[in-house]
Design a protein around this motif. Structure first.
Motif, PDB file in Angstrom:
ATOM      1  N   LEU A 207      92.321  42.828   9.308  1.00 38.33           N
ATOM      2  CA  LEU A 207      92.944  41.594   8.814  1.00 38.33           C
ATOM      3  C   LEU A 207      93.980  41.883   7.731  1.00 38.33           C
ATOM      4  N   ASN A 208      93.798  43.010   7.038  1.00 37.63           N
ATOM      5  CA  ASN A 208      94.766  43.387   6.001  1.00 37.63           C
ATOM      6  C   ASN A 208      95.831  44.351   6.521  1.00 37.63           C
ATOM      7  N   GLY A 209      95.816  44.556   7.837  1.00 39.88           N
ATOM      8  CA  GLY A 209      96.868  45.366   8.450  1.00 39.88           C
ATOM      9  C   GLY A 209      96.848  46.825   8.044  1.00 39.88           C
ATOM     10  N   LEU A 210      95.648  47.383   7.835  1.00 40.94           N
ATOM     11  CA  LEU A 210      95.567  48.735   7.272  1.00 40.94           C
ATOM     12  C   LEU A 210      95.482  49.838   8.324  1.00 40.94           C
ATOM     13  N   GLY A 211      95.345  49.463   9.596  1.00 36.72           N
ATOM     14  CA  GLY A 211      95.296  50.500  10.635  1.00 36.72           C
ATOM     15  C   GLY A 211      94.003  50.477  11.415  1.00 36.72           C
ATOM     16  N   PHE A 212      93.728  51.583  12.061  1.00 37.38           N
ATOM     17  CA  PHE A 212      92.597  51.657  13.001  1.00 37.38           C
ATOM     18  C   PHE A 212      91.258  51.717  12.266  1.00 37.38           C
ATOM     19  N   SER A 213      90.296  50.969  12.781  1.00 37.60           N
ATOM     20  CA  SER A 213      88.956  51.015  12.190  1.00 37.60           C
ATOM     21  C   SER A 213      87.916  51.127  13.285  1.00 37.60           C
ATOM     22  N   MET A 214      86.861  51.897  13.017  1.00 36.42           N
ATOM     23  CA  MET A 214      85.785  52.077  14.007  1.00 36.42           C
ATOM     24  C   MET A 214      84.447  52.208  13.308  1.00 36.42           C
ATOM     25  N   VAL A 215      83.461  51.507  13.844  1.00 33.24           N
ATOM     26  CA  VAL A 215      82.090  51.677  13.378  1.00 33.24           C
ATOM     27  C   VAL A 215      81.257  52.176  14.553  1.00 33.24           C
ATOM     28  N   GLU A 216      80.716  53.373  14.402  1.00 33.17           N
ATOM     29  CA  GLU A 216      79.806  53.930  15.408  1.00 33.17           C
ATOM     30  C   GLU A 216      78.403  53.451  15.078  1.00 33.17           C
ATOM     31  N   LEU A 217      77.708  52.937  16.082  1.00 30.87           N
ATOM     32  CA  LEU A 217      76.355  52.419  15.884  1.00 30.87           C
ATOM     33  C   LEU A 217      75.373  53.239  16.723  1.00 30.87           C
ATOM     34  N   LEU A 218      74.458  53.919  16.055  1.00 34.34           N
ATOM     35  CA  LEU A 218      73.409  54.631  16.797  1.00 34.34           C
ATOM     36  C   LEU A 218      72.459  53.589  17.382  1.00 34.34           C
ATOM     37  N   SER A 219      72.228  53.684  18.686  1.00 34.01           N
ATOM     38  CA  SER A 219      71.512  52.633  19.400  1.00 34.01           C
ATOM     39  C   SER A 219      70.456  53.216  20.315  1.00 34.01           C
ATOM     40  N   THR A 220      69.656  52.325  20.878  1.00 34.62           N
ATOM     41  CA  THR A 220      68.545  52.782  21.717  1.00 34.62           C
ATOM     42  C   THR A 220      68.808  52.496  23.193  1.00 34.62           C
ATOM     43  N   CYS A 221      68.120  53.251  24.023  1.00 40.02           N
ATOM     44  CA  CYS A 221      68.084  52.976  25.454  1.00 40.02           C
ATOM     45  C   CYS A 221      66.679  53.295  25.966  1.00 40.02           C
ATOM     46  N   PRO A 222      65.703  52.415  25.634  1.00 32.31           N
ATOM     47  CA  PRO A 222      64.319  52.707  26.028  1.00 32.31           C
ATOM     48  C   PRO A 222      64.172  52.920  27.529  1.00 32.31           C
ATOM     49  N   THR A 223      64.942  52.171  28.322  1.00 38.62           N
ATOM     50  CA  THR A 223      64.806  52.272  29.772  1.00 38.62           C
ATOM     51  C   THR A 223      65.104  53.686  30.264  1.00 38.62           C
ATOM     52  N   ASN A 224      66.268  54.215  29.874  1.00 39.12           N
ATOM     53  CA  ASN A 224      66.652  55.522  30.400  1.00 39.12           C
ATOM     54  C   ASN A 224      66.092  56.691  29.594  1.00 39.12           C
ATOM     55  N   TRP A 225      65.716  56.428  28.337  1.00 41.01           N
ATOM     56  CA  TRP A 225      65.011  57.465  27.587  1.00 41.01           C
ATOM     57  C   TRP A 225      63.554  57.545  28.056  1.00 41.01           C
ATOM     58  N   LYS A 226      63.127  56.497  28.763  1.00 44.47           N
ATOM     59  CA  LYS A 226      61.767  56.397  29.302  1.00 44.47           C
ATOM     60  C   LYS A 226      60.715  56.423  28.185  1.00 44.47           C
ATOM     61  N   VAL A 227      60.982  55.601  27.161  1.00 45.99           N
ATOM     62  CA  VAL A 227      60.019  55.423  26.068  1.00 45.99           C
ATOM     63  C   VAL A 227      59.930  53.934  25.755  1.00 45.99           C
ATOM     64  N   SER A 228      58.947  53.576  24.914  1.00 46.08           N
ATOM     65  CA  SER A 228      58.812  52.170  24.526  1.00 46.08           C
ATOM     66  C   SER A 228      59.920  51.828  23.532  1.00 46.08           C
ATOM     67  N   PRO A 229      60.205  50.527  23.351  1.00 41.25           N
ATOM     68  CA  PRO A 229      61.214  50.145  22.359  1.00 41.25           C
ATOM     69  C   PRO A 229      60.913  50.697  20.971  1.00 41.25           C
ATOM     70  N   ALA A 230      59.658  50.664  20.560  1.00 46.31           N
ATOM     71  CA  ALA A 230      59.301  51.160  19.227  1.00 46.31           C
ATOM     72  C   ALA A 230      59.539  52.667  19.139  1.00 46.31           C
ATOM     73  N   GLU A 231      59.144  53.374  20.207  1.00 50.46           N
ATOM     74  CA  GLU A 231      59.376  54.830  20.215  1.00 50.46           C
ATOM     75  C   GLU A 231      60.873  55.144  20.203  1.00 50.46           C
ATOM     76  N   ALA A 232      61.632  54.286  20.874  1.00 50.10           N
ATOM     77  CA  ALA A 232      63.084  54.510  20.911  1.00 50.10           C
ATOM     78  C   ALA A 232      63.683  54.391  19.504  1.00 50.10           C
ATOM     79  N   LEU A 233      63.259  53.357  18.771  1.00 48.08           N
ATOM     80  CA  LEU A 233      63.761  53.193  17.399  1.00 48.08           C
ATOM     81  C   LEU A 233      63.378  54.400  16.539  1.00 48.08           C
ATOM     82  N   ALA A 234      62.150  54.878  16.741  1.00 49.19           N
ATOM     83  CA  ALA A 234      61.688  56.028  15.959  1.00 49.19           C
ATOM     84  C   ALA A 234      62.505  57.276  16.315  1.00 49.19           C
TER      85      ALA A 234
END
Lengths: 262, 373
Positions: A207-234
């Motif tokens: 909004l202040n015209g300062l250039g490129f910005s990126m936020v990388e978010l570490l995320s889960t994939c319980p389905t393909n990691w084949k773990v429970s949601p809680a285990e995925a967060l851990a």
């Protein structure tokens, strides 16, 4: 006779206006929903929903254009920053963001994201890193950790065969046109709140015209990691964060006052 | 012995039996199972299977490996073919043998990732700059996925050209019971190499339709390769005679040997006024439609085309002989019908049977359109 006691109800939690009132297709325990929500909250807080255009990837977030209550597009695989560039160049007063996964951004689309930053393109990228290809059924991603089992790295990712996981935040921070580059995680409430502040800084930079910005978010994939949601967060905390340390990787001088404002 | 397998497994088995020792690809529905099988199988025979960062790189890996002497396979779907296009052009120019599996899904663009289609039929032939030919084979079932993959490797070596296997989501992803003894065993055609002691002139041919022998990187000769128009020694040139010689050669080596590539199945009924033309998955509906029509008393002939490109014109003309009308069934809006239309006589009518709603063409669709009910 009983007297009615009027209790004033106060809304403390509701759907952000920037998030469409539809069910998503995301799997149970996937953190895409959280990422969507905090992006939408930031758009609401900045009051820019009606002048925002979001560009979705090909990957699990392929339908993000349907979930954000903004103008939206789904680009070809990896090309969201290119399409976003075309939009932003013509409409610099609008807010343009891409929402991309690790296959889309760090594999097929790595040229587009790097050149968006080298141009100092005044857009914001939300980069969801869950270390796997979700939509196509759990193949190895560029961000898959060494030893991590996927359908296309049976027995675990081998660095001799497929190299090392790419650290995108560090890579993008080295580019002069990058104004704000951060990595955050979605594995607990504290980190989610921290992630939201980073996303707000990223959009403020735009909004202040300062250039490129990126936020990388570490995320889960319980389905393909084949773990429970809680285990995925851990697992995010125990295995991903050590390889992908959280923090601000590039804060341009002009961005610093934006971070203090809150 | 019988087994229950899908087209992806049959393709991988065919490739391995054809001597394939290199695979590169990128995940894309519905071609990903081929990548996953190759990642598991090739290391067992000291082959190399790599998941690349995208399709552009995949095809680059493949060309590099093929030039070292490997027998190379890749697999993708329509959006991946779009990205392969540049490097397929390079493979045509450099005369690089390789096999490309196209598991067709509905386009354009992402289209229907899990929706079957036959929409890339003209794209595979014309999707590269310059318009120079490739070979395209199309299996109709799991058994043919095996045999045509083997043929594809042989044709790639024989003609030093990229060969497509035009499959589709249903054929590759649907399991079928097959009898192992029914796999057609196609002899492996080895690469034709220049003798170690002979001079190696990489693109020297005495006649335009000849295919020059190769020599691998790291072998007895210095090997040079260019994406540019080149002379017989592989050096960039603007000399009109050399440029014309190269370009006419790239066409002649295919077009003058259509008979070697032609593969069709005809079932001609005496007195039939109707010919049903089909290929790929749709052929299965076409053959069933013909049976039903015959049972209802209609004389009907059929033509299944396995070698789509180059167009097997002689075989098509032979099948057209004597019929009054031609039904062309395909899951697009008439891509191969164009090829049939240019081969019919003025008094022969061509009727397209097409679907682009994501559903398969049924025998009933063909019978209804052909008024054969």
């Amino acid at each position: 006779m009983t007297s009615a006691v009027m209790v004033e109800e106060k809304v403390v939690y509701e759907r952000p206006e920037s998030l469409a009132d539809v069910a998503t297709h995301y799997c149970p325990g996937c953190t895409h929903g959280i990422a969507h929500r905090i992006v939408a909250e930031v758009l609401d807080e900045l009051g820019v929903r009606d002048r925002t255009i979001g560009v979705s990837p090909v990957g699990c977030a392929v339908l993000a254009y349907k979930y954000f209550n903004t103008d939206g597009a789904e680009a070809a695989h990896g090309r969201a920053p290119a399409m976003a560039t075309g939009i932003k160049r013509v409409m610099p007063d609008h807010v343009v963001f891409t929402y991309q996964g690790d296959g889309d951004l760090a594999a097929i689309g790595i040229a587009e994201i790097i050149h968006a930053a080298t141009r100092g393109e005044n857009i914001t990228t939300i980069f969801v890193n869950n270390a796997i290809y979700g939509m196509t059924g759990g193949q190895m991603a560029p961000t898959t950790l060494i030893g991590q089992e996927t359908t296309s790295s049976p027995g675990g990712r081998s660095q001799t065969l497929t190299g090392f996981p790419v650290r995108m935040a560090e890579l993008m921070a080295g580019i002069t046109g990058s104004a704000y580059i951060a990595r955050r995680s979605l594995h607990n409430v504290k980190e989610i709140n921290t992630a939201k502040r980073a996303i707000k800084t990223a959009f403020l930079a735009q909004l202040n015209g300062l250039g490129f910005s990126m936020v990388e978010l570490l995320s889960t994939c319980p389905t393909n990691w084949k773990v429970s949601p809680a285990e995925a967060l851990a697992w995010v905390e125990s295995d991903m964060v050590p390889y992908y340390p959280l923090g601000d990787y590039k804060v341009a001088e002009e961005v610093k006052p934006l971070m203090k404002r809150r | 012995m019988r087994e229950f397998i899908d087209g992806a497994e049959a393709i991988v088995r065919g490739a391995l039996d054809a001597g394939c020792d290199f695979f590169a690809g990128y995940p894309i529905t519905p071609a990903t199972p081929i990548l996953l099988h190759m990642v598991r199988e090739l290391p067992k025979i000291d082959g190399v299977a790599i998941q690349a960062e995208d399709e552009i790189a995949s095809m680059g890996f493949c060309i590099g490996a093929a030039m070292t002497g490997c027998r190379v396979l890749t697999a993708t779907s329509g959006p991946g073919i779009s990205l392969y296009s540049e490097n397929i052009g390079l493979a045509i120019m450099g005369e690089v043998p390789l096999v490309i599996i196209n598991v067709q899904r509905m386009g354009p663009s992402t289209g229907g990732a899990t929706t079957t289609a036959q929409g890339d039929i003209q794209f595979m032939r014309w999707g590269m700059s310059g318009g120079y030919p490739v070979i395209v084979l199309s299996p109709t079932n799991v058994l043919e996925c095996y045999s045509l993959t083997r043929r594809a490797f042989n044709l790639a070596e024989r003609f030093r050209v990229p060969v497509f296997l035009a499959t589709d989501k249903e054929t590759v992803a649907t399991r079928t019971t097959v009898n192992i003894s029914a796999y057609e065993q196609v002899p492996v055609r080895e690469r034709t190499l220049t003798a170690a002691e002979a001079e190696f002139i990489p693109y020297h041919v005495a006649q335009p339709d000849e295919v020059p022998p190769m020599s691998p990187y790291g072998g007895p000769h210095v090997v040079r390769f260019t994406s540019s128009s080149h002379n017989e020694r592989g050096y960039l040139t603007k000399n009109p005679a050399d440029v014309e010689g190269l370009n006419r050669h790239l066409v002649a080596k295919i077009d003058e040997h259509v008979d070697e590539i032609t593969l069709v199945m005809t079932d001609i009924q005496p007195g039939a006024e109707t010919l049903i033309v089909s290929y790929g998955l749709t052929a299965r509906a076409a053959l069933e439609a013909a049976e039903l029509a015959r049972a209802a008393g209609h004389a009907v002939s059929t033509l299944v085309i396995y070698s789509l490109w180059p167009v097997p014109e002689a075989a098509i003309r032979a099948a057209l002989d004597g019929v009054r009308r031609v039904l062309v069934a395909e899951l697009n809006l008439g891509q191969y019908r164009r090829e049939i239309e240019r081969l019919v006589r003025d008094d022969q009518q061509v009727i397209g049977v097409h679907r682009v709603d994501g559903q398969l063409i049924s025998p009933h669709d063909i019978l209804q359109k052909g008024e054969l009910l």
